[in-house]
Design an enzyme around this catalytic site. Structure first.
Site, PDB file in Angstrom:
ATOM      1  N   GLN A  16       0.828  -1.203   0.000  1.00 22.77           N
ATOM      2  CA  GLN A  16       0.000   0.000   0.000  1.00 22.77           C
ATOM      3  C   GLN A  16       0.860   1.249   0.000  1.00 22.77           C
ATOM      4  OE1 GLN A  16      -3.287  -0.428   2.617  1.00 22.77           O
ATOM      5  NE2 GLN A  16      -3.688   1.756   2.792  1.00 22.77           N
ATOM      6  N   SER A  97       4.283  -6.493   2.665  1.00 23.59           N
ATOM      7  CA  SER A  97       2.973  -6.426   3.306  1.00 23.59           C
ATOM      8  C   SER A  97       1.886  -6.914   2.345  1.00 23.59           C
ATOM      9  CB  SER A  97       2.700  -5.000   3.801  1.00 23.59           C
ATOM     10  OG  SER A  97       1.523  -4.932   4.552  1.00 23.59           O
ATOM     11  N   LEU A  98       1.009  -6.030   1.883  1.00 24.99           N
ATOM     12  CA  LEU A  98      -0.023  -6.399   0.917  1.00 24.99           C
ATOM     13  C   LEU A  98       0.561  -7.142  -0.282  1.00 24.99           C
ATOM     14  CD1 LEU A  98      -2.839  -6.131  -0.519  1.00 24.99           C
ATOM     15  CD2 LEU A  98      -1.963  -3.951  -1.399  1.00 24.99           C
ATOM     16  N   ARG A 122      -9.409  -7.657   4.381  1.00 24.01           N
ATOM     17  CA  ARG A 122      -8.221  -7.345   5.184  1.00 24.01           C
ATOM     18  C   ARG A 122      -8.103  -5.837   5.394  1.00 24.01           C
ATOM     19  NH1 ARG A 122      -2.806  -5.985   3.698  1.00 24.01           N
ATOM     20  NH2 ARG A 122      -1.159  -6.873   5.029  1.00 24.01           N
ATOM     21  N   HIS A 206       0.696  -2.959  11.082  1.00 23.13           N
ATOM     22  CA  HIS A 206       1.813  -3.814  11.510  1.00 23.13           C
ATOM     23  C   HIS A 206       2.287  -3.503  12.933  1.00 23.13           C
ATOM     24  CE1 HIS A 206       2.023  -5.794   7.678  1.00 23.13           C
ATOM     25  NE2 HIS A 206       2.016  -4.608   7.081  1.00 23.13           N
ATOM     26  N   GLN A 255       0.925 -11.870   9.910  1.00 25.25           N
ATOM     27  CA  GLN A 255       1.540 -10.716   9.246  1.00 25.25           C
ATOM     28  C   GLN A 255       0.854  -9.396   9.587  1.00 25.25           C
ATOM     29  OE1 GLN A 255       0.327  -8.976   5.847  1.00 25.25           O
ATOM     30  NE2 GLN A 255       2.015  -9.623   4.521  1.00 25.25           N
TER      31      GLN A 255
END
Length: 319
Positions: A16, A97-98, A122, A206, A255
């Site tokens: 992102q 991440s994503l 998510r 996170h 995660q």
């Protein structure tokens, strides 16, 4: 490793923040695969994602639950075009991440439309986990990881704050309660940080504050069909490729509230013999980070006709 893969080639997928209005527009004029991929995503989402990506408004594209499917679709469209053009397959994949979802789709571990629905949910859960304004994220530049961690620990009296993204040597993002993040920023400046910068994000991603989102997401992903990936994917949690679908599922849940160890991920790639990386997605965030991580790695961005052709030629040289 697939028979036609190059041991020295890796693929990485951005997360992102790399989205922008008009992304992939040039490639879409040359290949129907791009708009076809976005049409699949739109069918899952119930709205025209391609029109939003191409024309905005940017504020709507920037909403977490919209951004995540958009970046996923862009990365998968590039992968499909790459395969259609006979591009060299990589030995390893990873995503920031994503971007891990993009890697898993392209590696064959999860169906694309299924992943679109997953990342939308998510994004919704991550956005809803913490009321707007309660959490924050900040970049800390020019300070050792251990010192940043110590500053976060000292700021704990103001709330939760932890390192969230280990992006490159000297660039760490911290995340948590707004007051605690601001306290940690001040402590980092006192400790010698070159710069601290509050990020324009909608939630403290996170960080431990995302644990409610992770618990809810565990129920969402529980019944999703996952397969063993055909190409090894280095996930953000674990830092080693796994092929068991249940392990992949557990790592995707973990995660959400865990830091992204991008430096260690790229060092793993280099240690495995990867020399060239292709960044499949909008922007060039990962290429910029990787340049500062390990001199053994060269990263090429792939998101328009010129960069696509350059990557095809470069990959031929890797085979």
């Amino acid at each position: 490793m697939p028979l036609n893969a190059s041991a020295s080639l890796g693929l990485v997928f951005p997360g992102q923040g790399s989205q922008h209005v008009g992304m992939l527009a040039e490639l879409a004029t040359r290949s129907a695969l791009v708009q076809e991929t976005f049409a699949e995503a739109s069918a899952e989402l119930g709205y025209d994602l391609w029109t939003l990506v191409e024309h905005g408004p940017a504020e709507q594209l920037g909403l977490t639950a919209v951004t995540q499917p958009a970046i996923l679709a862009a990365s998968v469209a590039l992968w499909r075009l790459w395969c259609a053009r006979g591009g060299q397959l990589p030995a390893l994949m990873a995503g920031h991440s994503l971007g891990e979802y993009s890697a898993l789709v392209c590696a064959g571990a999860v169906d694309f439309r299924t992943a679109v629905g997953l990342v939308r949910r998510r994004g919704e859960l991550m956005q809803d986990a913490v009321p707007v304004g309660v959490g924050a994220m900040a970049a800390v530049l020019g300070l050792d990881d251990a010192v940043i961690e110590a500053c976060c620990n000292r700021a704990a009296d103001a709330g939760v704050v932890r390192p969230a993204n280990f992006n490159s040597p000297g660039q760490v993002v911290i995340s948590g309660h707004s007051a605690a993040v601001e306290r940690a920023m001040a402590l980092c400046k006192e400790a010698g940080a070159k710069r601290t910068l509050l990020l324009q994000v909608s939630a403290p991603f996170h960080s431990p504050l995302m644990e409610p989102a992770a618990r809810e997401f565990a129920a969402v992903i529980a019944d999703i069909v996952l397969q063993a990936p055909r190409i090894a994917v280095v996930q953000n949690v674990g830092l080693d490729p796994v092929f068991d679908p249940e392990q992949i599922r557990q790592r995707l849940v973990a995660q959400i509230a865990s830091p992204v160890p991008w430096v260690a991920t790229m060092q793993y790639f280099a240690d495995q013999g990867v020399q060239r990386l292709l960044e499949f997605g909008p922007g060039k965030v990962l290429a910029g980070l990787n340049k500062r991580i390990d001199g053994r790695l060269e990263t090429l961005t792939v998101n328009d006709p010129a960069s696509f052709e350059q990557a095809l030629l470069a990959a031929i040289g890797q085979s």
